[in-house]
Design an enzyme around this catalytic site. Structure first.
Site, short mmCIF file in Angstrom:
data_model
loop_
_atom_site.label_atom_id
_atom_site.label_comp_id
_atom_site.label_asym_id
_atom_site.label_seq_id
_atom_site.Cartn_x
_atom_site.Cartn_y
_atom_site.Cartn_z
N LYS A 268 28.27 44.38 36.12
CA LYS A 268 29.63 44.90 36.33
C LYS A 268 30.45 44.73 35.04
O LYS A 268 30.60 43.63 34.53
CB LYS A 268 30.31 44.15 37.48
CG LYS A 268 31.79 44.51 37.68
CD LYS A 268 32.41 43.76 38.87
CE LYS A 268 33.92 44.00 38.95
NZ LYS A 268 34.56 43.24 40.05
N LYS A 280 47.01 43.41 42.10
CA LYS A 280 46.84 41.97 42.29
C LYS A 280 48.17 41.25 42.07
O LYS A 280 49.03 41.76 41.34
CB LYS A 280 45.84 41.43 41.27
CG LYS A 280 44.39 41.76 41.56
CD LYS A 280 43.48 41.11 40.54
CE LYS A 280 42.02 41.47 40.81
NZ LYS A 280 41.51 40.92 42.08
N ARG A 354 32.19 47.12 43.53
CA ARG A 354 31.13 47.77 44.31
C ARG A 354 31.13 49.29 44.09
O ARG A 354 30.10 49.93 44.21
CB ARG A 354 31.30 47.41 45.80
CG ARG A 354 32.59 47.86 46.39
CD ARG A 354 32.95 47.11 47.68
NE ARG A 354 33.52 45.79 47.43
CZ ARG A 354 33.90 44.94 48.38
NH1 ARG A 354 33.74 45.24 49.65
NH2 ARG A 354 34.41 43.76 48.07
#
Ligand code: BES
Ligand code: MN
Ligand code: ZN
Length: 499
Positions: A268, A280, A354
């Site tokens: 990643k 965030k 993901r």
């Protein structure tokens, strides 16, 4: 730093510093005994006075010992001889390295390889000592206007043996340990670089440089238009809010027969994860520059095995981009089509890892892999589950999981096997698409792995969630270089098994 292994007795060696062990209660190790004898009990007198009790990881520096040729002797407390385990040895070696770097010694002779560590041999002791030597000298000061002044003087380390020969096997272990330690250092450097320097393009440059340095490594970089042609709608949905162009980096390492199927490592490479529109919170958001540590570990591992000339084929794949909020960013509720054809409802743009990995994992099938391993700072939930000690390990094959666990155990870069049961899969069901990209708070690291499992059905696969292990926070803030030792050891073991 230069390293070598030598079979020699300590008393006549000219060295900046000789390190010998003392066990609990002041019992002398064999090389300490030889120094003690030559110096007419100089060392046992000091122990009698109570200045060194042999407590694990304690040290005492001595100068000008009579009838001994070296400048200094460093006594290293080892604890109980019968109880020295892997972790204690590592603590002791780290303490010794720190003490050594505090001296003015330019070279040192370390009687570490023959210490009685439970279940481990000299090769293991050397490997751990080399990693500790690099770890304790690592500095990241390239972005300070003045470099760190107290550069240590130590340039040469010899490992001393009394009872065993410095044979070819030990020397090859040494070479592999150095290559691994340098791979760890590369992964740390890349991790520590900030997001305005370490961009997807920067990672691509690093991979290209690796390809230039090693003829065995061939690097290719795909641009966004190439990814579009391949149908990587999921990966592209993550980068679409960012001004920084995404890259898909591939490094092919050829160390074995062309016909041998490769082991593929997918890392990643989010060079900054703001969360996107699902922004965030502000506190510690700077740490999201580390969201490319999976990618860094792939670069570090490929460099290490190329340096070793490992007889194996390995492919490193790095999907890399930023995750940013903007007018063009993906919105919660958006539905995208991945390269596999499966559609995804993006309910939280912060679950972006993901989304880039699923397309990279589909792409990995092009290399007809023997095994695929992805490495990702994927979930905060993994940090809650395992803390900063073990990486989370998931796999669709138990044998592969066992091999990776063993490599972690061997290098003390440990992982813990987590479940990947069908029971969790329904948490990803969506009313509007084939799946949604989040499964709720419960079992967050597991549902993330379950998401990836939907893209890896056609090959043997493992996933390492390194969110808790790739960097340290607080006073010691910095990348750790994990899991380069685990991955490199796994590949060494695979190459050995293929012989
Ligand atoms: N890069 C983060 C994971 C992370 C968080 C690593 C904290 C280390 C420390 C990842 O992209 C992320 O944001 N994951 C979310 C997933 C959630 C939205 C389902 C998380 O873990 O909160
Ligand atoms: Mn995120
Ligand atoms: Zn992330």
């Amino acid at each position: 730093m230069e390293f070598s292994i030598k079979q020699c007795s300590p008393e006549n060696m000219r060295s900046g510093c000789i390190l010998v062990g003392i066990f609990d209660g002041g019992k002398l190790s064999d090389p300490a005994q030889l120094l003690n004898k030559a110096s007419k009990h100089y060392i046992s007198e000091i122990i009698k006075r109570g200045d060194m009790k042999g407590k694990a990881a304690s040290t005492l520096l001595l100068h000008n010992i009579p009838n001994v040729s070296c400048e200094r002797v460093l006594l290293l407390g080892l604890g109980k001889k019968e109880e020295l385990d892997a972790r204690q040895y590592r603590d002791c070696v780290r303490a010794a390295m720190r003490a050594l770097h505090g001296t003015g010694a330019k070279d040192a002779l370390l009687y570490l390889p023959e210490l009685p560590v439970k279940g481990r041999n000299s090769a293991w002791c050397i490997n751990q000592a080399v990693l500790a030597a690099y770890e304790t000298t690592y500095r990241f000061d390239r972005l300070k206007s003045k470099a760190d002044k107290d550069k240590n003087a130590l340039g040469k380390i010899q490992f001393g043996l009394l009872n065993t020969k410095a044979d070819a096997a030990l020397n090859s272990t040494l070479k592999q340990a150095i290559a691994t330690a340098q791979g760890v250092a590369l992964a740390k450097d890349l991790g520590n670089l900030p997001g305005n320097i370490c961009t997807p393009a920067y990672l691509a440059q690093q991979a290209i440089a690796l390809g230039k340095k090693h003829r065995s490594v061939k690097t290719t970089v795909l641009e966004e238009k190439d990814m579009k042609k391949l149908g990587m709608g999921s990966l592209l949905s993550v980068t679409q809010g960012s001004a920084e162009p995404a890259k898909l980096i591939t490094m092919e390492y050829h160390g074995a027969d062309k016909k041998q199927k490769p082991i593929v490592l997918v890392g990643k490479g989010i060079t900054f994860d703001s969360g996107g529109i699902s922004l965030k919170p502000g506190a510690e958001m700077d740490e999201m520059k580390y969201d490319m540590c999976g990618a860094a570990s792939v670069l570090g591992t490929v460099q290490a095995i190329a340096e070793m000339g490992l007889k194996l084929n390995v492919v490193g794949i790095i999907p890399s981009c930023d995750n940013m909020p903007s007018g063009t960013a993906t919105k919660p509720g958006d539905i995208v089509t991945s390269m596999s054809g499966q559609t995804i409802e993006i309910l939280n743009t912060d679950a972006e890892g993901r989304l880039i990995l699923c397309d990279a994992l589909t792409y990995a099938a092009k290399f007809s892999p023997d095994t695929v391993i992805d490495i990702a700072t994927l979930t905060g939930a993994c940090v809650i589950a395992l803390g900063h000690v073990a990486s989370g390990l998931f796999s669709n094959q138990d044998k592969l999981a066992e091999e990776l666990l063993a490599a972690g155990e061997q290098t003390q870069d440990r992982a813990w096997h987590m479940p990947l049961w069908e029971d969790y899969q329904s948490l990803l069901d969506s009313n509007f698409a084939d799946m949604q990209n989040i499964g709720g708070r419960a079992g967050g690291s597991i549902t993330a792995a379950c998401f990836l499992a939907r893209y890896t059905k056609n090959y043997r696969w493992a996933h390492l969630d390194i969110a808790g292990t790739a960097w340290k926070s607080g006073k010691e803030k910095g990348a750790t270089g994990r899991p380069v030792p685990l991955l490199t050891q796994y590949l060494i073991n695979r190459a050995a098994a293929a012989k």
